[in-house]
Design a protein around this motif. Structure first.
Motif, PDB file in Angstrom:
ATOM      1  N   LEU A 417       0.820  -1.211   0.000  1.00 46.97           N
ATOM      2  CA  LEU A 417       0.000   0.000   0.000  1.00 46.97           C
ATOM      3  C   LEU A 417       0.856   1.264   0.000  1.00 46.97           C
ATOM      4  O   LEU A 417       0.411   2.315  -0.470  1.00 46.97           O
ATOM      5  CB  LEU A 417      -0.930   0.003   1.220  1.00 46.97           C
ATOM      6  CG  LEU A 417      -2.066  -1.021   1.207  1.00 46.97           C
ATOM      7  CD1 LEU A 417      -2.792  -1.020   2.551  1.00 46.97           C
ATOM      8  CD2 LEU A 417      -3.059  -0.723   0.090  1.00 46.97           C
ATOM      9  N   ALA A 418       2.079   1.163   0.534  1.00 50.10           N
ATOM     10  CA  ALA A 418       2.951   2.342   0.560  1.00 50.10           C
ATOM     11  C   ALA A 418       3.282   2.820  -0.850  1.00 50.10           C
ATOM     12  O   ALA A 418       3.436   4.015  -1.082  1.00 50.10           O
ATOM     13  CB  ALA A 418       4.230   2.027   1.323  1.00 50.10           C
ATOM     14  N   ASP A 419       3.385   1.904  -1.813  1.00 47.40           N
ATOM     15  CA  ASP A 419       3.603   2.260  -3.218  1.00 47.40           C
ATOM     16  C   ASP A 419       4.953   2.940  -3.434  1.00 47.40           C
ATOM     17  O   ASP A 419       5.066   3.904  -4.199  1.00 47.40           O
ATOM     18  CB  ASP A 419       2.462   3.154  -3.730  1.00 47.40           C
ATOM     19  CG  ASP A 419       2.483   3.324  -5.252  1.00 47.40           C
ATOM     20  OD1 ASP A 419       2.901   2.375  -5.936  1.00 47.40           O
ATOM     21  OD2 ASP A 419       2.103   4.408  -5.731  1.00 47.40           O
ATOM     22  N   ASN A 420       5.995   2.460  -2.769  1.00 40.83           N
ATOM     23  CA  ASN A 420       7.336   2.995  -3.007  1.00 40.83           C
ATOM     24  C   ASN A 420       7.804   2.641  -4.412  1.00 40.83           C
ATOM     25  O   ASN A 420       7.681   1.498  -4.853  1.00 40.83           O
ATOM     26  CB  ASN A 420       8.334   2.430  -1.993  1.00 40.83           C
ATOM     27  CG  ASN A 420       8.248   3.145  -0.661  1.00 40.83           C
ATOM     28  OD1 ASN A 420       7.721   4.252  -0.573  1.00 40.83           O
ATOM     29  ND2 ASN A 420       8.760   2.514   0.376  1.00 40.83           N
ATOM     30  N   GLY A 421       8.352   3.646  -5.115  1.00 41.36           N
ATOM     31  CA  GLY A 421       8.798   3.455  -6.481  1.00 41.36           C
ATOM     32  C   GLY A 421      10.283   3.147  -6.577  1.00 41.36           C
ATOM     33  O   GLY A 421      10.955   2.885  -5.572  1.00 41.36           O
ATOM     34  N   PRO A 422      10.833   3.215  -7.786  1.00 42.56           N
ATOM     35  CA  PRO A 422      12.235   2.824  -7.995  1.00 42.56           C
ATOM     36  C   PRO A 422      13.231   3.718  -7.260  1.00 42.56           C
ATOM     37  O   PRO A 422      14.287   3.231  -6.834  1.00 42.56           O
ATOM     38  CB  PRO A 422      12.409   2.932  -9.517  1.00 42.56           C
ATOM     39  CG  PRO A 422      11.284   3.799  -9.984  1.00 42.56           C
ATOM     40  CD  PRO A 422      10.157   3.542  -9.047  1.00 42.56           C
ATOM     41  N   LEU A 423      12.936   5.003  -7.084  1.00 45.40           N
ATOM     42  CA  LEU A 423      13.874   5.873  -6.390  1.00 45.40           C
ATOM     43  C   LEU A 423      14.031   5.456  -4.928  1.00 45.40           C
ATOM     44  O   LEU A 423      15.151   5.274  -4.434  1.00 45.40           O
ATOM     45  CB  LEU A 423      13.410   7.332  -6.472  1.00 45.40           C
ATOM     46  CG  LEU A 423      13.486   7.994  -7.856  1.00 45.40           C
ATOM     47  CD1 LEU A 423      12.939   9.411  -7.783  1.00 45.40           C
ATOM     48  CD2 LEU A 423      14.920   8.013  -8.355  1.00 45.40           C
ATOM     49  N   ALA A 424      12.920   5.309  -4.237  1.00 47.31           N
ATOM     50  CA  ALA A 424      12.978   4.923  -2.827  1.00 47.31           C
ATOM     51  C   ALA A 424      13.556   3.531  -2.663  1.00 47.31           C
ATOM     52  O   ALA A 424      14.328   3.261  -1.733  1.00 47.31           O
ATOM     53  CB  ALA A 424      11.583   4.998  -2.212  1.00 47.31           C
ATOM     54  N   GLN A 425      13.215   2.630  -3.580  1.00 44.32           N
ATOM     55  CA  GLN A 425      13.720   1.266  -3.471  1.00 44.32           C
ATOM     56  C   GLN A 425      15.228   1.208  -3.697  1.00 44.32           C
ATOM     57  O   GLN A 425      15.946   0.482  -3.003  1.00 44.32           O
ATOM     58  CB  GLN A 425      12.986   0.373  -4.479  1.00 44.32           C
ATOM     59  CG  GLN A 425      11.519   0.155  -4.139  1.00 44.32           C
ATOM     60  CD  GLN A 425      10.792  -0.612  -5.221  1.00 44.32           C
ATOM     61  OE1 GLN A 425      11.389  -1.063  -6.184  1.00 44.32           O
ATOM     62  NE2 GLN A 425       9.482  -0.759  -5.063  1.00 44.32           N
ATOM     63  N   ALA A 426      15.714   1.995  -4.669  1.00 35.71           N
ATOM     64  CA  ALA A 426      17.154   1.996  -4.941  1.00 35.71           C
ATOM     65  C   ALA A 426      17.932   2.603  -3.778  1.00 35.71           C
ATOM     66  O   ALA A 426      18.963   2.056  -3.348  1.00 35.71           O
ATOM     67  CB  ALA A 426      17.432   2.768  -6.227  1.00 35.71           C
ATOM     68  N   LEU A 427      17.434   3.713  -3.246  1.00 33.78           N
ATOM     69  CA  LEU A 427      18.127   4.357  -2.133  1.00 33.78           C
ATOM     70  C   LEU A 427      18.070   3.514  -0.863  1.00 33.78           C
ATOM     71  O   LEU A 427      18.990   3.547  -0.049  1.00 33.78           O
ATOM     72  CB  LEU A 427      17.525   5.737  -1.869  1.00 33.78           C
ATOM     73  CG  LEU A 427      17.839   6.822  -2.905  1.00 33.78           C
ATOM     74  CD1 LEU A 427      17.078   8.101  -2.584  1.00 33.78           C
ATOM     75  CD2 LEU A 427      19.341   7.091  -2.964  1.00 33.78           C
ATOM     76  N   SER A 428      17.001   2.759  -0.696  1.00 35.01           N
ATOM     77  CA  SER A 428      16.871   1.952   0.525  1.00 35.01           C
ATOM     78  C   SER A 428      17.915   0.849   0.585  1.00 35.01           C
ATOM     79  O   SER A 428      18.215   0.328   1.660  1.00 35.01           O
ATOM     80  CB  SER A 428      15.468   1.347   0.603  1.00 35.01           C
ATOM     81  OG  SER A 428      15.275   0.392  -0.428  1.00 35.01           O
TER      82      SER A 428
END
Length: 615
Positions: A417-428
């Motif tokens: 539900l958070a809907d994190n995209g590629p930017l947040a996923q890459a930085l995480s």
């Protein structure tokens, strides 16, 4: 066509075979258990099959509930058991064990140790018990006052028949077509007659999906009437909106009355509800514009507030929906809520002040007909804001005092539900997740909303705060650190507020004709994606595919993109960019969503019935 195998010798005067045929069954008769096994093997594998004791006495609706509900692979009532194609092997295995001599129906009659003969009495009940023993989930519908019995002697049979005559089968069926828990307006002003509309539709072969579509078309016509900007148009819009809501209640009642549930139907019902309401908001805004009043910001604000309310509902429910057998919510707040619900008048007050769809649409319809779009939106925003504050505060208290542990499934649902995209996923992957994801999400959300709300249009400060928001979305680390905190269910609605609010503020500050309608379209397209995610999770279909989330950027990517566009483009160019972005997101999301739900339906996905928002 489904097949019913009536086991045992026919009972004189019994209407059982005719009753089964009226429910759409091809009826076959088996004199003993061995013949039953033979008949079962002869039924095509793609058919539902039922075993029914020839001595069965009961209401037709009791048989309907047990033998025709598409949601349950296995179901039973006394004297009858059924299996859909997916559960045919389990039924065949249970019956085979009965006929092999090891089951409860194998009785030795032969003298001198001869081979056992097979008795057919209560075969359906023994097979249902064998399914239970195998660990197969057998649904047993709550019959209430309905009768389903297998009398053992003539006196018991006569008593069962008298019990059947004492209860009006059709009255029970009509009553059960209405939700057990509904809003005040629906309960007292719609359901008393809409159930009869549902029966009328059932008798004419109409499907719930057809009624759902009629409700959508009626609401779209209502939006068109509101868009005329005339008093007559506003009055017609209010009347048609109520008519659309009556049909909206009718489709669910028809599904329950006729037991016509499907995956596609649940999706259409939930999706069309949002489409109807938000299209009506747009119609009101267009109508106001014809009269010289620009209320697009109010319309977009109403859509954002209502969507965020729903996300709060979804997130909280998913956070507390554990695996089977998970510990229930044992918080003192939940106990107090249950206590209040035991007092008659408080139940209706509590249901009304949360402004469910019935009360909300009735209020919108009356205000549209009697006042102006601006007043309608002012009252709607005030009512929804109060309802949101009330429900969210109660859920926060429940969560803080909750004793049960959050499950892995719930954490996964919240991450989806958070809907994190590629930017947040890459930085995480390179950032160290914070111990408090909620604090990270709240910090990033506050930063971007303050910048979008107070910085001038096109300010680089807004872009920097959007970058800050992306970084904190990565630090929340929903993949590396599951959302299992007491209040982590607030993370998805915070992200929705950040994205939608940023679009609203920037479009309003652009101060160019058409920017807010374009922003309305963009938020509507993105909101559809978020609703679609919820419905997939509810249907145990998982989140949308990863490629879709990447293609539309995730919440943080879209937020950053909108701020960059505002910084680089003039107000007029920004309006065009928002329009293009809205069309692109809508096309990608709608095509994938329709493909998924239609293919799931055609592929035989298990039927579901989503009660959705209380009407």
């Amino acid at each position: 066509m489904s097949t019913a195998i009536v086991t045992g010798q026919p009972v004189p005067g019994s209407s059982l075979e005719n009753d089964l045929r009226s429910l759409g069954f091809d009826v076959r008769v088996a004199a003993d258990a061995a013949e039953t096994e033979t008949e079962l093997a002869a039924v095509p594998a793609d058919r539902r099959v039922a075993l029914v004791d020839s001595r069965f006495v009961g209401h037709v609706h009791a048989l309907r509930l047990a033998l025709t509900d598409p949601r349950f692979p296995l179901a039973a009532v006394p004297g009858a058991v059924t299996a859909q194609p997916a559960a045919r092997q389990a039924l065949t295995r249970a019956l085979a064990r009965e006929t092999s001599g090891g089951g409860a129906t194998a009785v030795a009659h032969a003298a001198g140790g001869g081979a056992p003969a097979l008795a057919v009495d209560s075969l359906a009940d023994h097979v249902a018990a064998a399914l239970d023993a195998d660990g197969d989930a057998v649904h047993r519908p709550v019959l209430g006052s309905l009768v389903a019995a297998v009398p053992a002697d003539p006196q018991a049979r006569n008593e069962a028949r008298q019990a059947v005559l004492a209860v009006d089968d059709e009255a029970v069926r009509l009553k059960s077509a209405v939700k057990s828990r509904d809003g005040f307006f629906t309960t007292f002003f719609v359901s008393p007659y809409s159930r009869y509309i549902a029966r009328w539709c059932a008798r004419r072969g109409l499907t719930p999906n057809q009624v759902t579509t009629a409700s959508l078309l009626t609401a779209l016509i209502a939006a068109g009437c509101a868009a005329t900007g005339t008093r007559g148009g506003f009055v017609a819009a209010g009347v048609l909106l109520i008519a659309s809501f009556v049909l909206d209640c009718t489709d669910g009642q028809l599904a329950r009355y006729a037991l016509k549930y499907s995956t596609l139907g649940a999706w259409l019902d939930a999706t069309f509800d949002r489409a109807k309401e938000y299209a009506y908001y747009a119609g009101l805004a267009l109508g106001a514009a014809r009269g010289g009043d620009d209320v697009w910001a109010l319309a977009l604000g109403a859509m954002i507030l209502q969507t965020c309310r729903h996300v709060v509902d979804f997130s909280f429910n998913e956070a507390n929906a554990g695996d089977p057998g998970a510990t229930a919510n044992t918080s003192p707040t939940a106990a107090l809520s249950d206590k209040l619900d035991s007092v008659g008048w408080t139940v209706w007050v509590r249901r009304m002040i949360v402004l469910p769809i019935g009360e909300r649409w009735a209020m919108i319809a009356v205000l549209t007909a009697a006042t102006t779009p601006r007043i309608t939106f002012y009252v709607l925003l005030a009512g929804c804001a109060f309802a949101a504050a009330y429900t969210t505060a109660g859920r926060v208290l429940r969560s803080l005092t909750r004793k049960a542990q959050r499950t892995d499934r719930a954490a996964r649902a919240l991450a989806d539900l958070a809907d994190n995209g590629p930017l947040a996923q890459a930085l995480s992957r390179v950032a160290l997740p914070l111990r408090a994801p909620l604090v990270s999400a709240a910090t990033g959300t506050a930063a971007i909303l303050l910048a979008a709300g107070f910085a001038p249009y096109g300010s680089r400060v807004t872009v920097l705060c959007a970058v800050f928001h992306v970084a904190f979305a990565a630090l929340a680390g929903t993949a590396a650190r599951p959302l299992k905190g007491a209040l982590d269910w607030l993370v998805p609605p915070l992200y929705r507020a950040a994205e939608y609010g940023t679009v609203l503020f920037l479009a309003a500050k652009a101060d160019v004709n058409g920017a807010l309608p374009a922003a309305f379209g963009l938020v509507a397209a993105v909101a559809y994606h978020h609703y679609d995610t919820v419905y997939r999770i509810r249907g145990d279909a998982g989140a949308p595919p990863a490629w879709l989330v990447r293609a539309i950027g995730g919440h943080e990517g879209r937020t950053l993109l909108v701020t960059v566009l505002a910084a680089l483009l003039t107000a007029s160019q920004f309006k065009v960019a928002l329009t293009v972005l809205a069309v692109a997101v809508a096309l990608v999301v709608l095509v994938e969503s329709i493909r998924f739900w239609v293919s799931a339906h055609q592929g035989g996905a298990p039927a579901v019935h989503d009660e959705g928002e209380p009407a």
